[in-house]
Scaffold this motif. Structure first.
Motif, PDB file in Angstrom:
ATOM      1  N   LEU A  65       0.832  -1.208   0.000  1.00 32.06           N
ATOM      2  CA  LEU A  65       0.000   0.000   0.000  1.00 32.06           C
ATOM      3  C   LEU A  65       0.866   1.257   0.000  1.00 32.06           C
ATOM      4  N   ALA A  84      -7.851   3.858  -2.660  1.00 35.98           N
ATOM      5  CA  ALA A  84      -7.849   2.398  -2.718  1.00 35.98           C
ATOM      6  C   ALA A  84      -9.261   1.822  -2.656  1.00 35.98           C
ATOM      7  N   GLN A  85     -10.209   2.562  -2.082  1.00 34.78           N
ATOM      8  CA  GLN A  85     -11.583   2.082  -2.022  1.00 34.78           C
ATOM      9  C   GLN A  85     -12.186   1.897  -3.412  1.00 34.78           C
ATOM     10  N   ARG A  91      -6.104  -2.089  -4.991  1.00 34.83           N
ATOM     11  CA  ARG A  91      -6.608  -3.248  -4.244  1.00 34.83           C
ATOM     12  C   ARG A  91      -5.883  -4.524  -4.660  1.00 34.83           C
ATOM     13  N   TRP A  92      -5.773  -4.730  -5.971  1.00 28.76           N
ATOM     14  CA  TRP A  92      -5.103  -5.944  -6.451  1.00 28.76           C
ATOM     15  C   TRP A  92      -3.622  -5.949  -6.063  1.00 28.76           C
ATOM     16  N   TYR A  96      -5.958  -7.125  -1.727  1.00 27.00           N
ATOM     17  CA  TYR A  96      -7.291  -7.036  -1.151  1.00 27.00           C
ATOM     18  C   TYR A  96      -8.340  -7.220  -2.243  1.00 27.00           C
ATOM     19  N   LEU A  98     -12.466  -7.290  -3.680  1.00 24.64           N
ATOM     20  CA  LEU A  98     -13.538  -6.292  -3.663  1.00 24.64           C
ATOM     21  C   LEU A  98     -14.374  -6.375  -2.393  1.00 24.64           C
ATOM     22  N   GLU A 100     -13.264  -7.342   0.614  1.00 22.48           N
ATOM     23  CA  GLU A 100     -12.457  -7.203   1.828  1.00 22.48           C
ATOM     24  C   GLU A 100     -12.372  -5.746   2.264  1.00 22.48           C
ATOM     25  N   LEU A 102     -10.523  -2.600   3.714  1.00 24.17           N
ATOM     26  CA  LEU A 102      -9.163  -2.068   3.731  1.00 24.17           C
ATOM     27  C   LEU A 102      -8.807  -1.573   5.129  1.00 24.17           C
TER      28      LEU A 102
END
Length: 477
Positions: A65, A84-85, A91-92, A96, A98, A100, A102
């Motif tokens: 991240l 990131a949301q 995310r990938w 993480y 879709l 999960e 964060l």
């Protein structure tokens, strides 16, 4: 024909990986091919309790991240987690899905505090070692440069430090006038930052305003611009203090000796040239012009290293004085000889009886560097031109694309972490670009040698259908 896009569509779920939705040439996809963090868990294991407490955030996910934010120029944790949301690539890249949740932005702050700056320095060094192993950095020719980074403070936080406070903190070290004020140069009205005391006021030129800053020192490889070493100090630290330790760190990273180093005139000090000679490194550094404040300037005084004395323009001998200074020694003439000299009015001020001359330590090395500068040819000029766009280009890239133009957090430790992560992200970009270019060349080669592969690639029209990951093992390092 005028068309209309239907926006109220229902979501369609497809079985597969988020990787299928990310282009192969996207920066996070390219970096993921060369990023190996299998060693990280062992490196940070002592920061966590093995048998107690709640399960923490995966160290690799947390670092990914942070690196994603640096690669995309999103340096603030709050903004990074908001992005990131909705950003599938982040995310990938962090691992993480879709569905999960964060981590909170404050978790990244606590992880940085728990790991400490030295571990992030080790992360950066790992990227440099990976570039050396891949053959895109050799360390034979390096370029050194420093750049100021604006601290995360406002002008309201900068206050004038009273001279009496300095005298109280340093009793017996100041000369005090009749009013009880310090007369030591630089103490009176010295400005300090109240919210970030480790950030000192510094400027790049005398005609520019001094700002609360940190200073980043970097050593860049000549071949592909890989950053081999980086360090952060307060803004008032001179560049010459860090060059030699930085070169030693680079030699340890690459496992070989450096042959040539280039730097600007800010590194032109006798101790630097002496250190380069001791390490058998050729230094391409322009020597500073000697400021002429007298009609009889310092270069007209000749230093004799064999007999350890200085000879003035009239041939008189100046002997070393007992007065000691940190960077050299005083050589003083005799008052009787100066009184009878016809250059007295031009050489000595009316208030003095003798002419003092300061000879810095390792002065012969400085003289040899000045003579070498006069013999510069096309080769040296070419190396120095490459210094301008390699070393200075690194700082410009870090500030323009990766958010290093200003400190994100306060304190020297936080500034070091930000610098290490930025340098690591740039090195990963260099490595990923090289590997991706090699993959494309191998794809073109296979397409020419095997018609069936070429026919399939041509029909699909997309490189993503022929997964480059399967060819990484075939790419020579």
């Amino acid at each position: 024909m005028l068309s209309c896009k239907e926006r109220g569509q229902l979501e369609l779920f497809i079985t597969g990986s988020l990787r299928q939705l990310i282009p192969d040439d996207y920066v996070l996809a390219r970096v993921d091919r060369v990023l190996d963090l299998s060693w990280l868990r062992v490196e940070v294991a002592d920061c966590y309790c093995s048998g107690n407490g709640r399960p923490g955030i995966d160290p690799e996910a947390a670092l990914r991240l942070m690196l994603a934010g640096m690669l995309l120029g999103i340096v603030h944790d709050r903004r990074l987690m908001r992005e990131a949301q909705v950003n599938l690539a982040i995310r990938w890249f962090a691992g993480y899905g879709l569905h999960e949740k964060l981590p909170d932005h404050s978790s990244l702050t606590r992880i940085r505090q728990r790991w400490g700056a030295n571990r992030f320095r080790r992360i950066f060094q790992r990227t440099g070692e990976a570039c050396v192993d891949a053959g895109i950095a050799t360390g034979e020719v390096v370029h050194a440069d420093a750049s100021l980074i604006r601290a995360d403070v406002s002008w309201e936080a900068v206050a004038a430090q009273h001279a009496d406070a300095v005298s109280i903190e340093n009793p017996g070290q100041d000369k005090v006038d009749g009013k009880g004020h310090s007369r030591r140069k630089g103490d009176r009205n010295k400005r300090v930052c109240l919210t970030d005391p480790e950030a000192t006021l510094a400027t790049t030129a005398r005609n520019r305003k001094a700002l609360p800053s940190y200073k980043q020192h970097g050593v860049v490889d000549d071949l592909r611009g890989v950053i081999l070493d980086v360090e952060v100090t307060t803004g008032e630290i001179n560049e010459g203090h860090y060059l030699l330790p930085g070169l030693d760190a680079v030699a340890e990273t690459i496992g070989a000796s450096i042959k040539i180093v280039t730097a600007d005139a800010g590194y032109s000090y006798a101790k630097v040239f002496a250190g380069l000679e001791e390490r058998e490194i050729e230094g391409i550094v322009p020597v500073k012009a000697t400021p002429i404040k007298s009609k009889v300037p310092l270069p007209r005084f000749r230093y004799d290293a064999q007999h350890d004395h200085v000879k003035c323009p009239r041939g008189k001998i100046l002997k070393p004085n007992r007065a000691k200074i940190d960077h050299g020694r005083f050589f003083v003439s005799k008052a009787r000889e100066c009184k009878e000299c016809n250059l007295r009015s031009d050489c000595i001020s009316p208030a003095r009886k003798t002419r003092p001359v300061v000879i810095v330590h390792d002065y012969p090395a400085l003289l040899r560097a000045r003579r070498q500068r006069l013999r510069w040819g096309a080769r040296e000029e070419l190396f120095y031109q490459r210094h301008c766009w390699r070393a200075e280009g690194f700082h410009g890239e870090a500030k323009t694309w990766h958010g290093l133009s200003r400190a994100v957090r306060r304190g020297l430790s936080n500034m070091r972490i930000q610098s290490f992560l930025t340098a690591a992200a740039i090195n990963l970009k260099r490595l990923a670009t090289t590997v991706f270019a090699q993959i494309l060349r191998w794809l073109a080669l296979f397409s020419a040698l095997i018609p069936s592969i070429g026919h399939n690639v041509k029909n699909t029209g997309e490189k993503s259908r022929c997964d480059p990951n399967c060819l990484i093992a075939l790419v020579p390092s």
